[in-house]
Design a protein around this motif. Structure first.
Motif, PDB file in Angstrom:
ATOM      1  N   UNK A   1       0.805  -1.206   0.000  1.00 22.31           N
ATOM      2  CA  UNK A   1       0.000   0.000   0.000  1.00 22.31           C
ATOM      3  C   UNK A   1       0.839   1.258   0.000  1.00 22.31           C
ATOM      4  N   UNK A   2       0.150   2.379   0.078  1.00 22.75           N
ATOM      5  CA  UNK A   2       0.840   3.667   0.070  1.00 22.75           C
ATOM      6  C   UNK A   2       1.634   3.846   1.361  1.00 22.75           C
ATOM      7  N   UNK A   3       2.854   4.347   1.231  1.00 19.21           N
ATOM      8  CA  UNK A   3       3.730   4.533   2.387  1.00 19.21           C
ATOM      9  C   UNK A   3       4.558   5.785   2.188  1.00 19.21           C
ATOM     10  N   UNK A   4       5.253   6.181   3.229  1.00 19.76           N
ATOM     11  CA  UNK A   4       6.062   7.371   3.082  1.00 19.76           C
ATOM     12  C   UNK A   4       7.028   7.593   4.223  1.00 19.76           C
ATOM     13  N   UNK A   5       7.749   8.711   4.121  1.00 18.06           N
ATOM     14  CA  UNK A   5       8.728   9.108   5.133  1.00 18.06           C
ATOM     15  C   UNK A   5       8.563  10.599   5.393  1.00 18.06           C
ATOM     16  N   UNK A   6       8.476  10.959   6.649  1.00 17.94           N
ATOM     17  CA  UNK A   6       8.428  12.362   7.060  1.00 17.94           C
ATOM     18  C   UNK A   6       9.837  12.793   7.447  1.00 17.94           C
ATOM     19  N   UNK A   7      10.304  13.889   6.886  1.00 18.29           N
ATOM     20  CA  UNK A   7      11.573  14.494   7.292  1.00 18.29           C
ATOM     21  C   UNK A   7      11.242  15.721   8.123  1.00 18.29           C
ATOM     22  N   UNK A   8      11.578  15.680   9.384  1.00 18.19           N
ATOM     23  CA  UNK A   8      11.192  16.718  10.340  1.00 18.19           C
ATOM     24  C   UNK A   8      12.440  17.462  10.818  1.00 18.19           C
ATOM     25  N   UNK A   9      12.549  18.730  10.426  1.00 20.30           N
ATOM     26  CA  UNK A   9      13.691  19.536  10.860  1.00 20.30           C
ATOM     27  C   UNK A   9      13.394  20.336  12.121  1.00 20.30           C
ATOM     28  N   UNK A  10      12.164  20.221  12.626  1.00 21.78           N
ATOM     29  CA  UNK A  10      11.822  20.928  13.862  1.00 21.78           C
ATOM     30  C   UNK A  10      11.970  20.036  15.085  1.00 21.78           C
ATOM     31  N   UNK A  11      12.060  18.744  14.886  1.00 19.71           N
ATOM     32  CA  UNK A  11      12.242  17.802  15.992  1.00 19.71           C
ATOM     33  C   UNK A  11      13.467  18.191  16.817  1.00 19.71           C
ATOM     34  N   UNK A  12      13.321  18.205  18.132  1.00 18.89           N
ATOM     35  CA  UNK A  12      14.420  18.631  19.002  1.00 18.89           C
ATOM     36  C   UNK A  12      14.259  18.017  20.379  1.00 18.89           C
ATOM     37  N   UNK A  13      15.298  18.149  21.182  1.00 21.99           N
ATOM     38  CA  UNK A  13      15.289  17.668  22.558  1.00 21.99           C
ATOM     39  C   UNK A  13      15.277  18.852  23.516  1.00 21.99           C
ATOM     40  N   UNK A  14      14.459  18.746  24.548  1.00 26.01           N
ATOM     41  CA  UNK A  14      14.415  19.763  25.613  1.00 26.01           C
ATOM     42  C   UNK A  14      14.146  21.168  25.081  1.00 26.01           C
TER      43      UNK A  14
ATOM     44  N   UNK B   1       5.728  24.814  -4.059  1.00 21.52           N
ATOM     45  CA  UNK B   1       7.104  25.129  -4.392  1.00 21.52           C
ATOM     46  C   UNK B   1       8.036  23.979  -4.076  1.00 21.52           C
ATOM     47  N   UNK B   2       9.325  24.200  -4.332  1.00 24.05           N
ATOM     48  CA  UNK B   2      10.333  23.160  -4.098  1.00 24.05           C
ATOM     49  C   UNK B   2      11.355  23.569  -3.039  1.00 24.05           C
ATOM     50  N   UNK B   3      11.202  24.791  -2.522  1.00 28.09           N
ATOM     51  CA  UNK B   3      12.128  25.277  -1.497  1.00 28.09           C
ATOM     52  C   UNK B   3      11.332  25.848  -0.338  1.00 28.09           C
ATOM     53  N   UNK B   4      11.798  25.588   0.858  1.00 29.79           N
ATOM     54  CA  UNK B   4      11.077  26.015   2.055  1.00 29.79           C
ATOM     55  C   UNK B   4      12.070  26.494   3.094  1.00 29.79           C
ATOM     56  N   UNK B   5      11.814  27.682   3.669  1.00 27.86           N
ATOM     57  CA  UNK B   5      12.652  28.237   4.728  1.00 27.86           C
ATOM     58  C   UNK B   5      11.770  28.690   5.886  1.00 27.86           C
ATOM     59  N   UNK B   6      12.061  28.215   7.065  1.00 27.27           N
ATOM     60  CA  UNK B   6      11.308  28.618   8.254  1.00 27.27           C
ATOM     61  C   UNK B   6      11.944  27.903   9.441  1.00 27.27           C
ATOM     62  N   UNK B   7      11.547  28.284  10.659  1.00 26.01           N
ATOM     63  CA  UNK B   7      12.082  27.573  11.815  1.00 26.01           C
ATOM     64  C   UNK B   7      11.356  26.253  12.073  1.00 26.01           C
ATOM     65  N   UNK B   8      10.234  26.023  11.396  1.00 23.36           N
ATOM     66  CA  UNK B   8       9.488  24.779  11.572  1.00 23.36           C
ATOM     67  C   UNK B   8       9.108  24.244  10.198  1.00 23.36           C
ATOM     68  N   UNK B   9       9.948  23.372   9.635  1.00 24.25           N
ATOM     69  CA  UNK B   9       9.694  22.838   8.303  1.00 24.25           C
ATOM     70  C   UNK B   9       9.742  21.315   8.320  1.00 24.25           C
ATOM     71  N   UNK B  10       8.908  20.756   7.459  1.00 27.53           N
ATOM     72  CA  UNK B  10       8.867  19.302   7.289  1.00 27.53           C
ATOM     73  C   UNK B  10       8.615  18.998   5.826  1.00 27.53           C
ATOM     74  N   UNK B  11       9.103  17.850   5.407  1.00 28.98           N
ATOM     75  CA  UNK B  11       8.798  17.336   4.074  1.00 28.98           C
ATOM     76  C   UNK B  11       8.163  15.966   4.243  1.00 28.98           C
ATOM     77  N   UNK B  12       7.095  15.718   3.495  1.00 24.13           N
ATOM     78  CA  UNK B  12       6.439  14.417   3.528  1.00 24.13           C
ATOM     79  C   UNK B  12       6.609  13.773   2.163  1.00 24.13           C
TER      80      UNK B  12
END
Length: 746
Positions: free
Chosen positions: A162-175, A230-241
């Motif tokens: 079935x359909x599947x994917x991967x989330x790339x999360x650049x906002x994930x952090x510790x503490x 778009x194909x480019x994203x800049x921000x302090x909270x970005x993700x790609x699915x």
């Protein structure tokens, strides 16, 4: 009902199905359990890393709380995803960069968030780890495998139909680490790159990544959890699915860099040029095998061998590579530089590692010590000061003392000098005065920790008064005395006579804190008087004269002058009585805000934290070596276990394990800067240390057993030791160290 297989056995079941031999001998990597320290407060991680690697690709199970420091905690039942950098065994949090999370099904937003897709539930029965490799099967049918090279990670995901994917999360952090900037750029339907700049423990930490996929993907970009075009994203909270149509298996290669995206791509293409996951995994395992083969042991129980070789594994995760394959790196000034030779490193937990981890490296791999010192000197040249818990391109100011000095001085006195020794001396000396000129920090909050007022008072008053709002005043005074003594040894060898006299006086200032009436090192006021009321068992983690400890533990921080401390305490009998009291008194630390780091208690001796690590050997200075041997035996057997909670405190970048390694071999160095080892209790019947110069040090423990824990005699190269001490120079060209063991106290 499924049969529950013990965690450690699972790892061995998997490893035994792979290539069991390396250069014709049984692989020592089979004896490594990466899950040791992932419970209790060990703060280790189980993911894929190679020795001194830039990448530590590992699962994250939590983001908050003290036990999130390594990203993973064994009590957790779900995984948020897999991020590419982690700290091994620290007491503070950082990294956890560039999170990859697999998912199944059609992506749907819920309350403007993607969080419904992670964490993913799993069972430890379906989890495996070995050096350079990690595998987990999630409850939803997804299976993930991870391996790594020095500067790149390799993911393999297997999905249900079935359909599947991967989330790339650049906002994930510790503490609640603050993401100052991040970006994602879609290069093609198989390549994606990006960066993030964070403010956490390291105040300015740049991470760039370049990812390649072996299958084409469709992609959606999210800013603040809102889909954008778009194909480019800049921000302090970005993700790609990224989504795939019935992919069955997706392989992902990710290079990282502190320099730029091109550096990340170069690292990836150089180190993992093809799509052979098993090849990369084998190379990672081989790199660990080569490291572990430097020390071979015989005898002991299976658990003791596992603890030993897992300790070796933990001892060589950090410091971490920080330069790219093209020799570029981000320096202490945050600018991009290029090395002439060698490798540039970060993650210098020196307050911990100067004691045993750095001496262990210096014993078996002095060329690496030279590289570490050259990295420290570059940090000095670019930032104005030697590293104080160096992390990424930052001074964190964490912990106390000036232990880059003790590391360099120890190397120098052992003849390890492939660096500019005059520059090193200048850099060490610069760490002494209270002087902010010429020092670059990446955040103003660092100043009060990096350039403490305690330095100023120590310079002007000859001691550090605790009533001047100087946190950890007594501990700082004791550590400055030790570090100044260490530099004095270098000054003496270099013929800097006046400096030697000046530094030696500073090295003896520990005496000012000793209260002969109570028998403890105590806090002083501005008039040099002891401050009361006084309770030696009291601790306040962040508001005390003692750092991560109390008067019981810190009274013994005089590794540089044990005879002087014996004299202060009124002679050997009083000294022994005070030592006995330390180990036999009530094991209770008092105070509502007592430091959680005070752990692994035997009386008030705290093996779970570093300030106590040298104390048991003080019995060797008063002809009561059997007490050292009893305590070493007790600590190795009771405070190290083959289990997730098998460490009595934070691993601290290899220090906790390095203590075990040295003691299991039968000796320990009390005062780095004095190249002298003292006898402990050898755990194994035989050990061989392959020295970097091609020589071998063979260690034998005759009549060794659980009952025969006492040392009757020691012969070094055929000559019996008259005292329980020998020099680094006695063993650096190999030879034979033979212990004769007995069940009688000697």
């Amino acid at each position: 009902m499924k049969k529950i297989i013990p965690l450690v056995l699972l790892a061995f079941l998997f490893i035994s199905s792979s290539n069991d031999r390396f250069d014709g001998v049984i692989r020592l990597t089979k004896l490594v359990n990466p899950f040791i320290g992932t419970g209790g407060h060990g703060h280790t991680f189980p993911g894929a890393v190679v020795p001194y690697g830039m990448v530590q690709l590992s699962p994250d199970t939590r983001t908050q709380g003290w036990d999130a420091c390594g990203g993973y905690y064994t009590d957790d039942k779900s995984i948020l995803g897999f991020s590419h950098r982690h700290l091994s065994g620290t007491g503070m949090t950082d990294f956890a960069d560039v999170l990859f999370t697999p998912f199944i099904g059609k992506l749907k937003m819920q309350n403007d968030t993607l969080q419904k897709y992670y964490p993913l539930a799993f069972s430890h029965q379906n989890e495996i780890a070995s050096p350079g490799y990690y595998k987990v099967a999630f409850d939803n049918g997804i299976q993930a495998e991870l391996t790594a090279s020095t500067r790149a990670g390799f993911h393999k995901y297997q999905f249900p139909a079935g359909e599947s994917g991967i989330i790339i999360d650049l906002h994930h952090n510790l503490h609640n680490q603050k993401v100052l900037q991040s970006s994602i750029e879609i290069i093609s339907n198989t390549e994606i790159r990006g960066m993030r700049l964070t403010e956490g423990w390291s105040k300015r930490d740049y991470v760039y990544f370049y990812a390649k996929f072996d299958k084409p993907f469709s992609v959606k970009l999210y800013k603040q959890n809102k889909e954008i075009t778009g194909i480019t994203l800049n921000d302090e909270n970005v993700k790609a699915v990224l989504t795939f149509d019935n992919p069955k298996e997706v392989n992902v290669k990710v290079g990282i860099s502190a320099v730029d995206e091109q550096g990340a791509l170069n690292n990836l293409d150089t180190e993992i040029p093809d799509w052979d996951f098993d090849k990369v995994r084998t190379l990672a395992n081989d790199s660990w095998e080569q490291q572990l083969q430097k020390i071979k042991v015989e005898g002991g129980s299976q658990d003791e061998k596992i603890i030993f070789y897992t300790g070796m594994y933990h001892a060589f995760i950090h410091p971490s590579t920080y330069s790219d394959v093209d020799k570029r790196y981000r320096g202490q000034d945050l600018k991009i530089h290029t090395l002439d030779k060698g490798t540039y490193y970060t993650v210098f937990s020196l307050w911990d590692t100067f004691r045993a981890q750095m001496p262990l490296v210096s014993l078996i791999q002095p060329s690496k010590t030279n590289e570490f010192i050259n990295s420290m000197l570059l940090k000095y040249q670019q930032g104005g000061l030697l590293p104080m818990w160096g992390l990424a391109s930052n001074y964190t100011g964490t912990m106390i003392g000036a232990h880059a000095t003790s590391v360099i001085a120890d190397a120098y006195t052992k003849g390890i000098r492939d660096y500019d020794t005059e520059l090193a001396y200048k850099a060490m000396k610069r760490s002494i005065p209270y002087d902010t000129t010429g020092i670059k920090v990446n955040h103003p909050a660092i100043w009060e920790w990096l350039m403490t007022k305690g330095k100023q008072y120590n310079e002007e008053m000859g001691f550090i008064p605790a009533d001047k709002d100087v946190i950890f005043a007594t501990s700082r005074g004791l550590e400055y005395a030790y570090c100044d003594w260490a530099l004095a040894q270098v000054a003496k060898d270099m013929g800097k006579t006046e400096d030697y006299k000046w530094l030696s006086e500073r090295g003896s200032r520990y005496k000012k804190y000793f209260d002969k009436e109570t028998g403890y090192m105590r806090a002083l006021d501005s008039n040099g008087k002891f401050i009361g009321p006084f309770n030696p068992s009291y601790s306040n983690h962040m508001n005390s004269p003692y750092c991560e400890g109390n008067a019981w533990q810190w009274t013994w921080f005089v590794p540089q002058d044990v005879p002087g401390l014996i004299k202060l305490m009124g002679g050997k009998s009083n000294f022994e009585r005070n030592l006995d009291a330390l180990f036999n008194t009530k094991a209770v630390v008092e105070g509502e805000e007592a430091s959680a780091d005070i752990s692994g208690l035997i009386g008030q001796y705290a093996h779970g934290n570093e300030p106590s690590h040298h104390i048991i050997y003080f019995y060797n200075y008063i002809n009561k070596a059997f007490k050292t041997q009893e305590l070493a035996d007790k600590i190795m057997k009771e405070q190290y276990r083959n289990a997730p909670d098998g460490l009595s405190g934070n691993e601290d970048c290899g220090q906790m394990s390095s203590w075990y390694i040295f003691n299991a071999l039968g000796f320990y160095q009390v005062a780095p800067g004095d190249p002298t080892y003292t006898i402990s209790r050898p755990l194994f019947d035989k050990a061989s240390i392959a020295l970097e110069n091609g020589k071998t040090l063979n260690i034998k423990a005759q009549n060794n057993s659980a009952l025969n824990k006492y040392v009757a005699s020691v012969r070094l190269n055929g000559k019996q030791l008259k005292t329980p001490f020998f020099k680094h120079s006695d063993i650096i060209n190999g030879g034979e160290l033979v212990f004769t063991m007995t069940n009688e106290k000697q």
